[in-house]
Design a protein around this motif. Sequence first.
Motif, mmCIF file in Angstrom:
data_model
loop_
_atom_site.group_PDB
_atom_site.id
_atom_site.type_symbol
_atom_site.label_atom_id
_atom_site.label_comp_id
_atom_site.label_asym_id
_atom_site.label_seq_id
_atom_site.Cartn_x
_atom_site.Cartn_y
_atom_site.Cartn_z
ATOM 1 N N TYR A 134 0.075 -2.864 -2.369
ATOM 2 C CA TYR A 134 -0.225 -3.771 -3.485
ATOM 3 C C TYR A 134 0.859 -4.852 -3.595
ATOM 4 O O TYR A 134 0.561 -6.046 -3.700
ATOM 5 C CB TYR A 134 -0.323 -2.975 -4.786
ATOM 6 C CG TYR A 134 -0.931 -3.743 -5.935
ATOM 7 C CD1 TYR A 134 -2.251 -3.537 -6.310
ATOM 8 C CD2 TYR A 134 -0.182 -4.677 -6.660
ATOM 9 C CE1 TYR A 134 -2.816 -4.240 -7.365
ATOM 10 C CE2 TYR A 134 -0.732 -5.392 -7.706
ATOM 11 C CZ TYR A 134 -2.055 -5.159 -8.061
ATOM 12 O OH TYR A 134 -2.618 -5.868 -9.097
ATOM 13 N N LYS B 210 -4.539 -10.394 -7.548
ATOM 14 C CA LYS B 210 -4.537 -9.009 -8.029
ATOM 15 C C LYS B 210 -5.827 -8.288 -7.623
ATOM 16 O O LYS B 210 -5.804 -7.119 -7.240
ATOM 17 C CB LYS B 210 -4.352 -8.984 -9.549
ATOM 18 C CG LYS B 210 -2.933 -9.334 -9.985
ATOM 19 C CD LYS B 210 -2.846 -9.714 -11.454
ATOM 20 C CE LYS B 210 -3.125 -8.549 -12.380
ATOM 21 N NZ LYS B 210 -2.925 -8.936 -13.800
ATOM 22 N N GLU B 211 -6.939 -9.015 -7.693
ATOM 23 C CA GLU B 211 -8.217 -8.432 -7.273
ATOM 24 C C GLU B 211 -8.189 -8.121 -5.774
ATOM 25 O O GLU B 211 -8.687 -7.080 -5.331
ATOM 26 C CB GLU B 211 -9.366 -9.405 -7.589
ATOM 27 C CG GLU B 211 -10.726 -8.966 -7.084
ATOM 28 C CD GLU B 211 -11.223 -7.664 -7.690
ATOM 29 O OE1 GLU B 211 -12.064 -6.998 -7.036
ATOM 30 O OE2 GLU B 211 -10.777 -7.297 -8.800
ATOM 31 N N ARG C 76 -6.098 -5.012 -5.236
ATOM 32 C CA ARG C 76 -6.857 -3.811 -5.619
ATOM 33 C C ARG C 76 -7.852 -3.429 -4.530
ATOM 34 O O ARG C 76 -7.999 -2.252 -4.190
ATOM 35 C CB ARG C 76 -7.594 -4.049 -6.940
ATOM 36 C CG ARG C 76 -6.723 -4.011 -8.183
ATOM 37 C CD ARG C 76 -7.556 -3.960 -9.454
ATOM 38 N NE ARG C 76 -8.312 -5.181 -9.681
ATOM 39 C CZ ARG C 76 -7.871 -6.221 -10.392
ATOM 40 N NH1 ARG C 76 -6.660 -6.185 -10.930
ATOM 41 N NH2 ARG C 76 -8.611 -7.296 -10.556
ATOM 42 N N ARG C 77 -8.551 -4.427 -3.984
ATOM 43 C CA ARG C 77 -9.562 -4.160 -2.956
ATOM 44 C C ARG C 77 -8.934 -3.518 -1.713
ATOM 45 O O ARG C 77 -9.471 -2.553 -1.163
ATOM 46 C CB ARG C 77 -10.269 -5.461 -2.557
ATOM 47 C CG ARG C 77 -11.282 -5.959 -3.574
ATOM 48 C CD ARG C 77 -11.874 -7.289 -3.124
ATOM 49 N NE ARG C 77 -12.918 -7.750 -4.013
ATOM 50 C CZ ARG C 77 -14.202 -7.395 -3.933
ATOM 51 N NH1 ARG C 77 -14.586 -6.563 -2.957
ATOM 52 N NH2 ARG C 77 -15.093 -7.855 -4.789
ATOM 53 N N GLN D 218 -7.738 -0.005 -2.446
ATOM 54 C CA GLN D 218 -8.883 0.892 -2.601
ATOM 55 C C GLN D 218 -9.480 1.275 -1.246
ATOM 56 O O GLN D 218 -9.918 2.417 -1.064
ATOM 57 C CB GLN D 218 -9.955 0.229 -3.471
ATOM 58 C CG GLN D 218 -11.144 1.141 -3.765
ATOM 59 C CD GLN D 218 -12.060 0.568 -4.835
ATOM 60 O OE1 GLN D 218 -11.607 -0.124 -5.732
ATOM 61 N NE2 GLN D 218 -13.337 0.862 -4.719
ATOM 62 N N GLU E 238 -10.156 4.344 -5.270
ATOM 63 C CA GLU E 238 -10.207 3.548 -6.501
ATOM 64 C C GLU E 238 -9.121 3.935 -7.497
ATOM 65 O O GLU E 238 -8.508 3.084 -8.140
ATOM 66 C CB GLU E 238 -11.593 3.724 -7.139
ATOM 67 C CG GLU E 238 -11.812 2.878 -8.376
ATOM 68 C CD GLU E 238 -13.209 3.029 -8.947
ATOM 69 O OE1 GLU E 238 -13.475 2.448 -10.011
ATOM 70 O OE2 GLU E 238 -14.034 3.741 -8.328
ATOM 71 N N ALA F 239 -5.778 2.570 -6.480
ATOM 72 C CA ALA F 239 -5.764 1.110 -6.641
ATOM 73 C C ALA F 239 -5.528 0.727 -8.101
ATOM 74 O O ALA F 239 -4.758 -0.196 -8.399
ATOM 75 C CB ALA F 239 -7.078 0.522 -6.147
ATOM 76 N N LYS F 240 -6.182 1.428 -8.988
ATOM 77 C CA LYS F 240 -6.012 1.153 -10.421
ATOM 78 C C LYS F 240 -4.579 1.448 -10.870
ATOM 79 O O LYS F 240 -3.973 0.671 -11.620
ATOM 80 C CB LYS F 240 -6.997 1.996 -11.233
ATOM 81 C CG LYS F 240 -6.956 1.720 -12.724
ATOM 82 C CD LYS F 240 -7.980 2.570 -13.470
ATOM 83 C CE LYS F 240 -7.916 2.307 -14.977
ATOM 84 N NZ LYS F 240 -8.876 3.159 -15.719
ATOM 85 N N ASP G 205 -2.216 -1.254 -9.618
ATOM 86 C CA ASP G 205 -2.386 -2.458 -10.424
ATOM 87 C C ASP G 205 -1.613 -2.350 -11.736
ATOM 88 O O ASP G 205 -0.879 -3.257 -12.135
ATOM 89 C CB ASP G 205 -3.881 -2.655 -10.687
ATOM 90 C CG ASP G 205 -4.182 -3.996 -11.339
ATOM 91 O OD1 ASP G 205 -3.470 -4.970 -11.047
ATOM 92 O OD2 ASP G 205 -5.139 -4.064 -12.138
#
Length: 442
Positions: free
Chosen positions: A252, A292-293, A296-297, A300, A305, A308-309, A312
Amino acid sequence: MANFPPVDEQLAYIKKGAAEIIHERELRERLENSLKTGKPLRVKAGFDPTAPDLHVGHTVLIRKLKHFQDLGHTVIFLIGDFTGMIGDPTGRSATRPPLTREDIDRNAETYKAQVFKILDAQKTVVDFNSRWFAKMGSEDFIRLCAKFTVSQMLEREEFHKRFQEEKPIHIHELLYSICQGYDSVALEADVELGGTDQKFNLLMGRVLQKDYGQPTQIILTMPILEGTDGVQKMSKSYGNYIGIHEPAQEIYGKVMSISDDLMWRYYELLTDVKTAEIEECKKSQHPMEAKKELARRIVQDFHGEQEAKAADENWARQFQKDDVPADVLSVLIPFVQVSFQNIYVSSKDDDALGEKYADIDIREKWEKLDRSKYFPALLRLDKVVQHAGLVASSSEASRKRSERAIRVNGEVVTTPQIAKFVPGELLIKVGRQMRKVEIVLS
């Protein structure tokens, strides 16, 4: 019978990020026939298991395989266990050491585990080119090699350069391209994917398929992914890589460190987001939120998921200005000391902001702020960093920018100017030092 999307829709998705298609007209015809007959295309990409660990640069081809898989076509993940023992000469100025059978078997198992984080294991055909080469007798192999001349082999850039420099070219290296070409014959491939540096090998497949009376495969090449520095190709040796087995937070953070321009490149080559959606995102989404998106992708894809969350949220706590440490030093800086020739931003459009300006909050706040109280201005970042007490001089700040060591509101900034509404606040971090900066009008 397979249910394929319309041909134009398939082509748009397939072409996303592609460097070259040989030939697009043939691909369209093959897709139209596939739609008519319900028979999926056989799409191949070969990988020599030369290293056990992959970085995201290796996944560019795998991602394109997934796009074909998403469209309903048959994807063949070919492990070059036979060719791996030869050693691919692509991009090499000297002979590549061949792998042992034990190396290949160990790396191949690791490869399979890693690629199925992107591909659907149930829909993917995994094959090994030793399946046909192990059965090929010496007479058959000599007949295969006899289809080419030494002069044809020397057309390859790596060999031509070595020949001119009087460096050795081993016979087994000349065989690599022939073997890769024959793989397409053995698999009856409709499409073969490869990097732009593999074009010579991919064309060999077309030549051999024609000679064996098969329809010639379409070639689709993908660009070599730049590393996080945006300059060199992604490589562990350059230290600019994002390893797919690195911790989620590490992945990330590395994605968040790339430039805005490189971010869109990564969206194109490392995600399933369609081109039209990416273009819309460029117009409507703030670069920070888009990045940021993206982070996350990518997290993930390789960690799931939940990870990833968490990455973030952890990144936001560490870098976003709303969650700065309570004891961070605050600095007031008059606008006149850091303004860029009293120039103001005329609109939120790309033409007004320009590539040399890092947009901090112009697009985000353009419709939200009272223009009688706030001004969209350009600030000299080096001066801001100097007056914040984070460096001794603006020249030192310039060096820090080139080293990608300056973060503004959590995002790496390398441009000399930043676009921001004033008065307003910035959270600036240089190395481990942090300042909360308020730009004031007087």
